[in-house]
Write an enzyme that holds these catalytic residues in place. Structure first.
Site, PDB file in Angstrom:
ATOM      1  N   ASP A  71       2.869 -12.848  16.708  1.00 51.81           N
ATOM      2  CA  ASP A  71       1.781 -13.836  16.722  1.00 51.81           C
ATOM      3  C   ASP A  71       2.244 -15.174  17.266  1.00 51.81           C
ATOM      4  O   ASP A  71       1.448 -15.958  17.777  1.00 51.81           O
ATOM      5  CB  ASP A  71       1.195 -13.985  15.313  1.00 51.81           C
TER       6      ASP A  71
ATOM      7  N   ASN B  15       5.360 -12.487  12.799  1.00 50.60           N
ATOM      8  CA  ASN B  15       4.480 -11.323  12.946  1.00 50.60           C
ATOM      9  C   ASN B  15       3.970 -10.958  11.555  1.00 50.60           C
ATOM     10  O   ASN B  15       4.321 -11.587  10.555  1.00 50.60           O
ATOM     11  CB  ASN B  15       5.237 -10.158  13.602  1.00 50.60           C
ATOM     12  N   LYS B  16       3.143  -9.943  11.511  1.00 43.53           N
ATOM     13  CA  LYS B  16       2.493  -9.525  10.264  1.00 43.53           C
ATOM     14  C   LYS B  16       3.490  -9.424   9.118  1.00 43.53           C
ATOM     15  O   LYS B  16       4.604  -8.925   9.294  1.00 43.53           O
ATOM     16  CB  LYS B  16       1.803  -8.174  10.511  1.00 43.53           C
TER      17      LYS B  16
HETATM   18  O1  MRU Z   1      -3.690 -10.573  10.864  1.00 42.91           O
HETATM   19  P1  MRU Z   1      -3.742  -9.852  12.183  1.00 42.91           P
HETATM   20  O2  MRU Z   1      -4.287  -8.471  12.087  1.00 42.91           O
HETATM   21  O3  MRU Z   1      -4.427 -10.685  13.244  1.00 42.91           O
HETATM   22  O4  MRU Z   1      -2.228  -9.738  12.591  1.00 42.91           O
HETATM   23  C1  MRU Z   1      -1.918  -9.098  13.795  1.00 42.91           C
HETATM   24  C2  MRU Z   1      -0.486  -8.901  13.989  1.00 42.91           C
HETATM   25  O5  MRU Z   1       0.345  -9.362  13.231  1.00 42.91           O
HETATM   26  C3  MRU Z   1      -0.096  -8.202  15.230  1.00 42.91           C
HETATM   27  O6  MRU Z   1       1.046  -7.467  14.986  1.00 42.91           O
HETATM   28  C4  MRU Z   1       0.162  -9.290  16.267  1.00 42.91           C
HETATM   29  O7  MRU Z   1      -0.998 -10.001  16.554  1.00 42.91           O
HETATM   30  C5  MRU Z   1       0.787  -8.846  17.505  1.00 42.91           C
HETATM   31  S1  MRU Z   1       0.086  -7.531  18.389  1.00 42.91           S
HETATM   32  C6  MRU Z   1      -1.112  -7.900  19.334  1.00 42.91           C
END
Ligand code: MRU
Length: 358
Positions: free
Chosen positions: A235, A245-246
């Site tokens: 992100d 990232n998540k």
């Molecule tokens: O909370 P989200 O679903 O928007 O989180 C998304 C992620 O963490 C993805 O792994 C990240 O955006 C990278 S992939 C396009």
């Protein structure tokens, strides 16, 4: 079909909150509505959020009643603030809204309708570029995935997280196009279950071999020698290569290092934030209690329990083998390789803009 698109003067998108049970297209005709679609996660995934922000800016221009250039620019600046505030971590959002605002500021005309057209054209270009970039990234990443590999994947990074094709899952789709045999361990990704609901759905639709696993199973599989590569998106990536990232990604990367497993992050250069020296400066979104204490409509914890729900974590760059971008794979030292990739991508955007003007 694209995850987010422009039709009938509206921003339309797949409502990801309802998948996989229902496939519904949601539509928004106001900037506040588009911002809400991002906050409430109708649309999610860094590049998809960026494209939505771009269409949100185009919508702001369309719905503005301004009759002068200055008034339209003021409305666009206000719209950018509203859109940027929708979610804090994915930098693709402010990257895209800035790009649209810059087009408005740099288009030399006093005709506000021409400005409106220029903004919509730029949003469409950004969305088209996202798809092309993802395909390039996918094939760049496929080069490091051996035939027969077992991948461990976190969250959702597929077509749904982008305009189309995906980031880390794009690598999987590229491997499939190349005829490689790949198997994916799909982390369910609590608390929003992007892995269970979205990644599993995308991989099953594409007939790619996979197993859904509880997040807690990942360490066991790595120690048992059942994972060849850990792969995920991002992100926001700081200048030194630290990756937000998540939530849960950091834990995977550390356990992968312990077990000698390579870790690849796959993200477009629009996810790289060279203004931030390291991951400690990345804003981490905190979301509501509901995501943790409810599974669907079922309460799974005592009512009123105190909850802490950070949506992202930061993986220090030392745990990352390579960062796959549309400009190639960046390796350590990331400070230099990321800067090179971002500059190369920026030059292409400018070149393409000049070509379109001719
Ligand atoms: O909370 P989200 O679903 O928007 O989180 C998304 C992620 O963490 C993805 O792994 C990240 O955006 C990278 S992939 C396009």
């Amino acid at each position: 079909m694209r995850t987010v698109f422009w039709e009938d003067n509206r921003v339309k998108m797949i409502d990801q909150r309802l998948l996989p049970a229902e496939f519904v297209i949601a539509e928004f005709n106001s900037v506040d509505g588009v911002a809400r679609s991002i906050t409430e996660m109708y649309v999610r995934g860094a590049p998809a959020i960026g494209a939505t922000g771009a269409y949100g800016m185009a919508l702001a221009a369309q719905v503005s009643t301004a009759s002068s250039r200055d008034d339209l620019l003021a409305d666009l600046r206000a719209a950018k603030d509203v859109l940027d505030a929708a979610r804090p971590t994915a930098v693709n959002l402010s990257w895209a809204t800035r790009r649209l605002l810059e087009v408005a500021e740099q288009t030399v005309t006093d005709n506000v309708d021409d400005l409106r057209s220029a903004l919509l054209a730029e949003a469409e270009t950004l969305a088209d570029e996202d798809v092309a970039i993802n395909r390039r990234m996918g094939f760049n990443g496929a080069a490091v995935i051996p035939d027969g590999a077992n991948l461990l994947h976190h969250c959702n990074t597929g077509a749904l997280a982008t305009v189309d094709f995906g980031t880390a899952l794009g690598v999987v789709f590229a491997c499939q196009e190349q005829g490689k045999s790949i198997h994916v361990w799909v982390d369910e990704t609590r608390p929003r279950l992007q892995g269970a609901r979205l990644t599993a759905w995308e991989l099953m639709n594409a007939e790619i071999p996979m197993h859904l696993i509880a997040d807690n199973a990942a360490g066991h599989l790595m120690r048992a020698g059942k994972v060849d590569v850990v792969i995920f998106g991002a992100d926001r990536i700081a200048a030194n290569g630290d990756v937000a990232n998540k939530i849960g990604t950091y834990k995977l990367a550390v356990v992968a290092r312990e077990n000698g497993i390579p870790v690849y992050c796959v993200a477009p250069t629009s996810t790289v934030d060279l203004n931030l020296p390291d991951g400690d400066h990345i804003p981490i979104e905190e979301r509501g209690d509901d995501e943790v204490i409810h599974l669907g409509d079922t309460l799974i914890a005592p009512a009123g329990v105190p909850v802490y729900n950070p949506a992202f974590d930061v993986t220090p760059h030392r745990y990352i083998t390579g960062i796959v971008t549309e400009e190639g794979i960046c390796y350590p030292p990331f400070t230099q390789s990321l800067k090179n990739a971002v500059n190369a991508a920026q030059e292409k955007i400018v070149e393409n803009r000049l070509k379109r003007k001719k």
